[in-house]
Motif scaffolding. Structure first.
Motif, PDB file in Angstrom:
ATOM      1  N   ASP A  14       0.859  -1.190   0.000  1.00  0.00           N
ATOM      2  CA  ASP A  14       0.000   0.000   0.000  1.00  0.00           C
ATOM      3  C   ASP A  14       0.892   1.236   0.000  1.00  0.00           C
ATOM      4  O   ASP A  14       1.827   1.325   0.797  1.00  0.00           O
ATOM      5  N   VAL A  15       0.614   2.192  -0.892  1.00  0.00           N
ATOM      6  CA  VAL A  15       1.411   3.411  -0.990  1.00  0.00           C
ATOM      7  C   VAL A  15       0.507   4.619  -0.778  1.00  0.00           C
ATOM      8  O   VAL A  15      -0.567   4.719  -1.369  1.00  0.00           O
ATOM      9  N   SER A  16       0.946   5.533   0.071  1.00  0.00           N
ATOM     10  CA  SER A  16       0.194   6.750   0.332  1.00  0.00           C
ATOM     11  C   SER A  16       1.166   7.906   0.506  1.00  0.00           C
ATOM     12  O   SER A  16       2.379   7.713   0.599  1.00  0.00           O
ATOM     13  N   ILE A  17       0.629   9.129   0.517  1.00  0.00           N
ATOM     14  CA  ILE A  17       1.455  10.303   0.766  1.00  0.00           C
ATOM     15  C   ILE A  17       0.892  11.065   1.951  1.00  0.00           C
ATOM     16  O   ILE A  17      -0.280  10.909   2.324  1.00  0.00           O
ATOM     17  N   ARG A  18       1.737  11.920   2.522  1.00  0.00           N
ATOM     18  CA  ARG A  18       1.274  12.804   3.575  1.00  0.00           C
ATOM     19  C   ARG A  18       0.823  14.117   2.952  1.00  0.00           C
ATOM     20  O   ARG A  18       1.562  14.754   2.212  1.00  0.00           O
ATOM     21  N   GLY A  19      -0.422  14.515   3.246  1.00  0.00           N
ATOM     22  CA  GLY A  19      -0.943  15.787   2.783  1.00  0.00           C
ATOM     23  C   GLY A  19      -1.082  16.751   3.942  1.00  0.00           C
ATOM     24  O   GLY A  19      -1.500  16.367   5.043  1.00  0.00           O
ATOM     25  N   GLU A  20      -0.721  17.999   3.726  1.00  0.00           N
ATOM     26  CA  GLU A  20      -0.821  19.002   4.781  1.00  0.00           C
ATOM     27  C   GLU A  20      -2.273  19.432   4.966  1.00  0.00           C
ATOM     28  O   GLU A  20      -3.091  19.392   4.045  1.00  0.00           O
ATOM     29  N   ASN A  21      -2.596  19.883   6.176  1.00  0.00           N
ATOM     30  CA  ASN A  21      -3.941  20.341   6.481  1.00  0.00           C
ATOM     31  C   ASN A  21      -4.230  21.673   5.786  1.00  0.00           C
ATOM     32  O   ASN A  21      -3.361  22.548   5.710  1.00  0.00           O
ATOM     33  N   GLY A  22      -5.444  21.834   5.268  1.00  0.00           N
ATOM     34  CA  GLY A  22      -5.824  23.083   4.632  1.00  0.00           C
ATOM     35  C   GLY A  22      -6.824  22.852   3.525  1.00  0.00           C
ATOM     36  O   GLY A  22      -7.037  21.724   3.066  1.00  0.00           O
ATOM     37  N   ALA A  23      -7.465  23.919   3.104  1.00  0.00           N
ATOM     38  CA  ALA A  23      -8.460  23.841   2.046  1.00  0.00           C
ATOM     39  C   ALA A  23      -8.241  24.979   1.051  1.00  0.00           C
ATOM     40  O   ALA A  23      -7.783  26.059   1.422  1.00  0.00           O
ATOM     41  N   PRO A  24      -8.556  24.708  -0.225  1.00  0.00           N
ATOM     42  CA  PRO A  24      -8.987  23.409  -0.776  1.00  0.00           C
ATOM     43  C   PRO A  24      -7.826  22.446  -0.898  1.00  0.00           C
ATOM     44  O   PRO A  24      -6.666  22.866  -0.856  1.00  0.00           O
ATOM     45  N   VAL A  25      -8.132  21.167  -1.041  1.00  0.00           N
ATOM     46  CA  VAL A  25      -7.084  20.181  -1.279  1.00  0.00           C
ATOM     47  C   VAL A  25      -6.515  20.443  -2.672  1.00  0.00           C
ATOM     48  O   VAL A  25      -7.201  20.242  -3.675  1.00  0.00           O
ATOM     49  N   SER A  26      -5.284  20.906  -2.730  1.00  0.00           N
ATOM     50  CA  SER A  26      -4.719  21.326  -4.010  1.00  0.00           C
ATOM     51  C   SER A  26      -3.212  21.499  -3.876  1.00  0.00           C
ATOM     52  O   SER A  26      -2.681  21.605  -2.768  1.00  0.00           O
ATOM     53  N   PRO A  27      -2.499  21.541  -5.003  1.00  0.00           N
ATOM     54  CA  PRO A  27      -1.061  21.848  -4.961  1.00  0.00           C
ATOM     55  C   PRO A  27      -0.832  23.214  -4.333  1.00  0.00           C
ATOM     56  O   PRO A  27      -1.551  24.166  -4.604  1.00  0.00           O
TER      57      PRO A  27
END
Length: 242
Positions: A83-96
């Protein structure tokens, strides 16, 4: 071919020479992105499961050029049970620029029954930006609830390993901070998934003292000198004053 695409083609060639990679786009990290710089990662070793522990590995991928952020990701695995996942930082909208920045952290977990090392290969697609997305102020309605911040400072040090020798990698937390823990992973910059002989040719020993963590990677002399092997050390620190 538009001017923007001409620029990206030139940047792809530059990044490929800097990154030491083969074919620039071997996965779908740039799917749907009009302007994208593909960055293929190495094959990262997921160590064999021992005892009742979980077989896991983490690897940081970074856009090689300033002014670029991660907008696409992909991965390849040597075993379908990874299983492969990434860490995403908190915040909106979910975007680069909000969820991701110039670097992104991949985590692989082997879920199968075998007790053998496996591998995964991360890919990122980088896009130019003039800045990340904004984050509005959030009012606190309940004293016991808070908007998640960034209390964890992850510092990553990467070094190339040497066939028949040992390489020491040291990571240090800044003054007035605490070392929470450390992780390490090794990888091979090749196009096909490495076999068990190559995976077992690398040994890593990690020690911790105070705010300093050290990893020593040793490669068997049977590994060809031309093969590019990498060692990453991740040091997890508190932010200053915490």
């Amino acid at each position: 071919m538009t001017g923007a695409r001409l620029v990206v083609v030139g940047l792809v060639a530059l990044a490929t020479s800097l990154w030491g990679a083969g074919p620039a786009m071997a996965a779908d990290e740039c799917r749907g992105l009009q302007v994208c710089l593909p960055v293929p990662g190495p094959w990262v070793a997921v160590p064999a499961r021992t005892g009742g522990g979980v077989a896991t590995a983490t690897w940081e991928m970074r856009c090689p050029l300033p002014g670029y952020i991660v907008a696409g990701i992909d991965a390849r695995v040597s075993d379908r049970a990874i299983d492969v996942s990434i860490r995403g930082e908190n915040g909106a909208p979910v975007s680069p620029g909000v969820t991701t920045g110039r670097a992104v952290l991949f985590t692989a977990v082997y879920t199968g029954p075998s007790r053998r090392p496996t591998t995964f290969r991360p890919f990122v697609g980088c896009v130019p930006t003039s800045g990340g997305g904004g984050r509005g102020q959030t009012s606190v309605r309940h004293p016991a609830a808070f908007v998640p911040g960034k209390p964890l400072d992850r510092r990553v040090v990467e070094r190339r390993l040497v066939s028949g020798g040992s390489v020491r990698v040291t990571g240090r937390c800044p003054a007035r901070t605490r070392l929470l823990g450390s992780q390490h992973a090794y990888a091979f910059q090749i196009e096909v998934a490495p076999g068990s002989t190559l995976l077992n040719a690398v040994r890593v020993r990690r020690t911790t003292a105070g705010r300093v963590s050290t990893a020593v990677g040793t490669v068997a002399p049977s590994v060809p000198q031309r093969l590019r092997a990498l060692l990453q050390l991740h040091v997890l620190c508190t932010k200053a004053g915490r």
